[in-house]
Every structure is written in structure tokens, then in C-alpha cells.
Design a protein around this motif. Structure first.
Motif, PDB file in Angstrom:
ATOM      1  N   ASN A   1      26.837 -57.769 -40.515  1.00 22.37           N
ATOM      2  CA  ASN A   1      28.209 -58.016 -40.978  1.00 22.37           C
ATOM      3  C   ASN A   1      28.744 -56.889 -41.858  1.00 22.37           C
ATOM      4  OD1 ASN A   1      28.370 -60.428 -39.630  1.00 22.37           O
ATOM      5  ND2 ASN A   1      27.958 -61.710 -41.403  1.00 22.37           N
ATOM      6  N   GLY A   2      28.003 -55.772 -41.949  1.00 18.17           N
ATOM      7  CA  GLY A   2      28.559 -54.612 -42.643  1.00 18.17           C
ATOM      8  C   GLY A   2      27.779 -54.065 -43.817  1.00 18.17           C
ATOM      9  N   MET A   3      26.703 -54.720 -44.253  1.00 25.69           N
ATOM     10  CA  MET A   3      25.906 -54.159 -45.340  1.00 25.69           C
ATOM     11  C   MET A   3      25.258 -52.862 -44.854  1.00 25.69           C
ATOM     12  SD  MET A   3      22.894 -55.988 -47.586  1.00 25.69           S
ATOM     13  CE  MET A   3      22.133 -55.149 -48.965  1.00 25.69           C
ATOM     14  N   ASP A   4      25.413 -51.798 -45.628  1.00 23.04           N
ATOM     15  CA  ASP A   4      24.984 -50.456 -45.229  1.00 23.04           C
ATOM     16  C   ASP A   4      23.555 -50.186 -45.711  1.00 23.04           C
ATOM     17  OD1 ASP A   4      24.583 -47.659 -44.999  1.00 23.04           O
ATOM     18  OD2 ASP A   4      26.721 -47.272 -45.201  1.00 23.04           O
ATOM     19  N   ILE A   5      22.613 -50.079 -44.774  1.00 24.29           N
ATOM     20  CA  ILE A   5      21.217 -49.853 -45.131  1.00 24.29           C
ATOM     21  C   ILE A   5      21.030 -48.543 -45.868  1.00 24.29           C
ATOM     22  CG2 ILE A   5      18.954 -49.263 -44.132  1.00 24.29           C
ATOM     23  CD1 ILE A   5      19.291 -51.495 -42.165  1.00 24.29           C
TER      24      ILE A   5
ATOM     25  N   ASN B   1      19.621 -48.186 -49.657  1.00 22.35           N
ATOM     26  CA  ASN B   1      18.414 -47.412 -49.986  1.00 22.35           C
ATOM     27  C   ASN B   1      18.703 -46.371 -51.061  1.00 22.35           C
ATOM     28  OD1 ASN B   1      16.884 -48.811 -48.143  1.00 22.35           O
ATOM     29  ND2 ASN B   1      16.980 -47.245 -46.554  1.00 22.35           N
ATOM     30  N   LEU B   2      19.836 -45.697 -50.925  1.00 23.13           N
ATOM     31  CA  LEU B   2      20.222 -44.676 -51.906  1.00 23.13           C
ATOM     32  C   LEU B   2      20.433 -45.307 -53.280  1.00 23.13           C
ATOM     33  CD1 LEU B   2      20.990 -41.722 -52.495  1.00 23.13           C
ATOM     34  CD2 LEU B   2      23.343 -42.294 -51.811  1.00 23.13           C
ATOM     35  N   ASN B   3      21.094 -46.448 -53.314  1.00 26.36           N
ATOM     36  CA  ASN B   3      21.339 -47.120 -54.588  1.00 26.36           C
ATOM     37  C   ASN B   3      20.036 -47.590 -55.237  1.00 26.36           C
ATOM     38  OD1 ASN B   3      24.097 -46.746 -54.564  1.00 26.36           O
ATOM     39  ND2 ASN B   3      24.549 -48.727 -53.641  1.00 26.36           N
ATOM     40  N   LEU B   4      19.089 -48.031 -54.424  1.00 27.06           N
ATOM     41  CA  LEU B   4      17.803 -48.443 -54.977  1.00 27.06           C
ATOM     42  C   LEU B   4      17.061 -47.256 -55.594  1.00 27.06           C
ATOM     43  CD1 LEU B   4      16.566 -50.976 -52.277  1.00 27.06           C
ATOM     44  CD2 LEU B   4      17.135 -51.485 -54.662  1.00 27.06           C
ATOM     45  N   LYS B   5      17.195 -46.089 -54.989  1.00 31.39           N
ATOM     46  CA  LYS B   5      16.589 -44.890 -55.574  1.00 31.39           C
ATOM     47  C   LYS B   5      17.219 -44.582 -56.935  1.00 31.39           C
ATOM     48  CE  LYS B   5      15.400 -42.703 -51.154  1.00 31.39           C
ATOM     49  NZ  LYS B   5      15.679 -41.571 -50.238  1.00 31.39           N
ATOM     50  N   LYS B   6      18.539 -44.790 -57.030  1.00 28.37           N
ATOM     51  CA  LYS B   6      19.226 -44.597 -58.310  1.00 28.37           C
ATOM     52  C   LYS B   6      18.751 -45.631 -59.335  1.00 28.37           C
ATOM     53  CE  LYS B   6      23.532 -42.726 -56.333  1.00 28.37           C
ATOM     54  NZ  LYS B   6      24.969 -43.010 -56.086  1.00 28.37           N
ATOM     55  N   MET B   7      18.563 -46.872 -58.870  1.00 26.46           N
ATOM     56  CA  MET B   7      18.081 -47.927 -59.760  1.00 26.46           C
ATOM     57  C   MET B   7      16.729 -47.552 -60.346  1.00 26.46           C
ATOM     58  SD  MET B   7      17.242 -51.942 -58.820  1.00 26.46           S
ATOM     59  CE  MET B   7      15.570 -51.579 -58.222  1.00 26.46           C
ATOM     60  N   ILE B   8      15.869 -47.010 -59.518  1.00 27.41           N
ATOM     61  CA  ILE B   8      14.535 -46.599 -59.968  1.00 27.41           C
ATOM     62  C   ILE B   8      14.635 -45.508 -61.032  1.00 27.41           C
ATOM     63  CG2 ILE B   8      12.418 -45.415 -59.222  1.00 27.41           C
ATOM     64  CD1 ILE B   8      12.880 -46.938 -56.488  1.00 27.41           C
TER      65      ILE B   8
END
Length: 211
Positions: A167-171, A175-182
Motif C-alpha cells: 500500500n505504499g510503505m517504502d522499504i 531501511n535508511l531511516n533505521l540506519k539513522k535511528m541507529i
């Protein structure tokens, strides 16, 4: 002979369950013993045993007339699962910081994110890796009962997650945002790290799953 029968039943269970989770058998699809036996190239006995296991797990439901369907995913299901995720993971993520374990968990979570990135071309595999990342967050509780609550809902989370992507969630963006979270975790920046988790995995995930 008995061991062979059990082995076939377990094999049938794993194959049918995977086909439900990866949406080969989508929510609402009608199933029959005949269809499943043909798909798996097995006799009906092990398939029948596997069906009973999946009915007990809640992935296959039967009506009064004994017709079988793959359990639907309703808006209420999505709301309840994401409410559970936000309550448990939100508190767990804060606990990672208040107990001074942000750096340790940044590496533990990073290991799971690496697997997510490696699975980016396969939605099902990516969602399985994503659930492992979320399980890593709640591992801070060291609470077997909470683990069981999550494990009991993993099949729904995997199916809902695939629905979110479709439905549109961008993998790639996730992934990029999770790297930023880390990276925020590494420097003890709870506010920015949590905002990424909240936005990507509590808000966008739910909204796209709801469609």
C-alpha cells in the motif's frame, strides 16, 4: 512409520503456514484439503493434521459448514496489533536509554537492520527480518511472557507488514531511516531515535496497513 507421518505433517504445516504468511494464500482465500494436498503433493492425512495445527494457531478458520478460509485481516486487527506494538516497544525503547544500554542495543539492532537491507528485494523475507528487529527491542525486558505475546502475534505482523509495503510503505526509505535511528542511538539521542521508530513503525506502518 509413525515418525514419517509426523514428519510429513510438520512439513505440510510449515509449507502451508509460509504460503499464508507470504500471501501466496491471501487473507480470505478459501482452502480445501484437496487443493492443499495437490499443492503439496501429499496425501490428505498429513495435510489434515497441518490444518488442525493452523486452525489452533488462528491462521485458518472454519465456519459452521466446515468450509476453510485464510483468516482475514480486519481494520480492528490492525488497530489492536499496532496499539500493542506502540505500548510495548515504546516503553522498551525508552528503557534501553534509561538503563544506559543505548550503545549495546544500537549494535544489536544494527545486526537485524543489516539483514533487512539484505532482504530488501523480497517483501516477505524483509518483513520476517523486520519482526526480528522489533523482537530485539523488546528483549530489553528480559520477560518471557512479553516475548510470548509478541511471538503469538508475529504471523499477523508479518502479513500486515506486507500489506503496508503493497500500500505504499517504502522499504528503501525505511531501511535508511533505521540506519539513522541507529546512529542517534550511538550518541544517546533518544528523542531523535524514538521519533524515527514512532513515525516509521507506529504511524506510517499502521496507516499504510489500513490502506
Amino acid at each position: 512409520m509413525a515418525e514419517r507421518h509426523i514428519s510429513l505433517a510438520d512439513q505440510a504445516y510449515e509449507t502451508i503456514r509460509t504460503n499464508i504468511l507470504n500471501l501466496t494464500y491471501p487473507p480470505g482465500m478459501q482452502l480445501t484439503e484437496k487443493r492443499l494436498s495437490e499443492d503439496l503433493n501429499m496425501s490428505r492425512n498429513p495435510v489434515r493434521t497441518a490444518i488442525k495445527m493452523l486452525q489452533a494457531e488462528g491462521l485458518i478458520i472454519s465456519d459452521y459448514y466446515k468450509s476453510m478460509t485464510v483468516k482475514e485481516i480486519t481494520a480492528k486487527d490492525i488497530q489492536e496489533i499496532y496499539q500493542l506494538r506502540e505500548l510495548l516497544e515504546g516503553d522498551a525503547f525508552r528503557l534501553i536509554f534509561t538503563t544506559g544500554r543505548w550503545e549495546e542495543y544500537s549494535y544489536r539492532i544494527e545486526e537485524k537492520v543489516v539483514r533487512m537491507c539484505a532482504s530488501a528485494s523480497d517483501i516477505f523475507r524483509w518483513e520476517v527480518a523486520d519482526t526480528h528487529m522489533h523482537m530485539e527491542i523488546i528483549s530489553i525486558y528480559d520477560n518471557s511472557r512479553i516475548n510470548r505475546i509478541y511471538e503469538n502475534n508475529l504471523s499477523e505482523l508479518i502479513r500486515m507488514g506486507q500489506r503496508s509495503v503493497k500500500n505504499g510503505m517504502d522499504i528503501a526509505k525505511t531501511n535508511l531511516n533505521l540506519k539513522k535511528m541507529i546512529q542517534y542511538m550511538r550518541v544517546n539521542d533518544y528523542a531523535n531515535a524514538f521519533e524515527i521508530l514512532r513515525q516509521d513503525h507506529f504511524t506510517i506502518g499502521k496507516e499504510t496497513a489500513l490502506g
